[in-house]
Design a protein around this motif. Sequence first.
Motif, PDB file in Angstrom:
ATOM      1  N   CYS A  43     -30.433  76.255  54.988  1.00 46.55           N
ATOM      2  CA  CYS A  43     -31.187  76.989  56.294  1.00 46.55           C
ATOM      3  C   CYS A  43     -31.163  78.283  55.973  1.00 46.55           C
ATOM      4  N   SER A 103     -38.153  77.764  56.343  1.00 49.24           N
ATOM      5  CA  SER A 103     -37.334  77.554  57.660  1.00 49.24           C
ATOM      6  C   SER A 103     -38.346  77.633  58.687  1.00 49.24           C
ATOM      7  N   TYR A 124     -35.132  74.090  62.881  1.00 52.30           N
ATOM      8  CA  TYR A 124     -34.523  75.387  62.784  1.00 52.30           C
ATOM      9  C   TYR A 124     -35.056  76.276  63.584  1.00 52.30           C
ATOM     10  N   PRO A 161     -27.610  80.320  59.426  1.00 49.87           N
ATOM     11  CA  PRO A 161     -27.738  78.796  59.840  1.00 49.87           C
ATOM     12  C   PRO A 161     -27.195  78.413  61.199  1.00 49.87           C
ATOM     13  N   ASP A 220     -25.023  74.103  56.352  1.00 51.24           N
ATOM     14  CA  ASP A 220     -26.254  74.184  56.620  1.00 51.24           C
ATOM     15  C   ASP A 220     -27.138  73.813  55.785  1.00 51.24           C
TER      16      ASP A 220
END
Length: 441
Positions: A232, A238, A244, A257, A279
């Motif tokens: 992440c 993302s 996310y 993250p 993450d």
Amino acid sequence: MKKRYAICGVSGRAMGQFAKPIHEVFTHNSEIVALLDSDPARFEAYRARFPHHSEVAVYGASDFASMVEDNKPDCIIVAGRDDTHVHYITAALERDLDVITEKPMATTGADARRILDAEEVSKGKVIVTFNYRYMPIHMRIKELIQEGKIGRVTSIDLNWYIDTHHGSSYFKRWNRERAYSGGLSVHKSTHHFDLVQWWINQKPVEVFAYGALNYYGADGEWNPAREDGRNCRTCNVSEDCAYYSRWTPRSRQIRVPDDHLNLLGSATTDFSYTAYRPDQCIFDSTIEIEDTYTASVRYSGGALMSYSVNFSLPYEGYRLAVNGTKGRLETLEYHMPARTPFPTPVQTIDYFPLFGSKETIHVVHREGGHGGGDPLLLEDIFLGEDQHRPFRILSGAVDGAYSVAAGEAVWRSVSEHRPISIEAVLGGRGNMVSMQNPRSE
């Protein structure tokens, strides 16, 4: 004289759930004398959090015998990764030491049996920290069933919902590997199986289940791109990931993250721990565990349970109904109201007699983690179990074993397409005497 504790596995839970109350609340009768972990960075995290206790002795993962010999602890707190529990629990019992362990007690029925066998010949005893039992609403349900309010329990409907924040966190961490966690039917559902067996004072006997990986893994419908190895914090897609972006506002320009357990350093520093990333991408093709289960469970006293759990839902909570020969109990709870995108009512219990009018039962709620359960659990652990309750609540190795066995039976049934007996999972130990009896018995 203070009771001496050593911690095996210096996790976030170890520091928050055990070290913090020992240092701040139970300092008059308890002290931590040693830490054991495979990662020296966790010792530094401990010292930073508890600077007044920075001189505590530290040991590597293979140095359990030296730690015990050097520091003479009375009790071992086991709070590391799930698959490590069995090693430190049995090592402690072999030395006649008491054990406090995070749930799940183990990740397999075979390891649960190893613990039971070790406890049987040891002077030490195991406590499994099932804090859900201590939530005021759950204790009231126990009281109502024990008082005979609904008569003999015939069936239970339990549907548990994990939201997209909490649910996805398991698939970012080591929990996503069955070898480490036993899968979520063990790591998470042991909470639920323990609650039910405690409420109804019956042991699980047989399980049949279905399960699937619906949301996470490479085939997840919300996967923005099929690519393994992403994180992440550095992911280049993302902004296209709904999991996310739902929990990370665009105004946060530095990639941070979703740190569910608060294990990371600040946004501008590296991770707190060595070689551990909480993450990892929830859409990796290596993910093998299930995120959705439905199961039927048969219990020793004739009760039947219909159970489901889903790890990617819009809100967090559960719906429960307990049916008996004299009536029915119902309750609905929303966990994490701050994350629920609509107003949520205070939880109550509805009682429906088989013949008569509905009664709504209100419960005095408490402050503290896990719905007010954590402070009560900690008091029982560090001050001794409250003898004024009409039932036993602090759980032991037998309770832990049955909950693990039920969880393993779920994923094995999914895999093998057949009913799984608890006795088979526990290797012939499925007829153990329950430790959940009311005090009056």
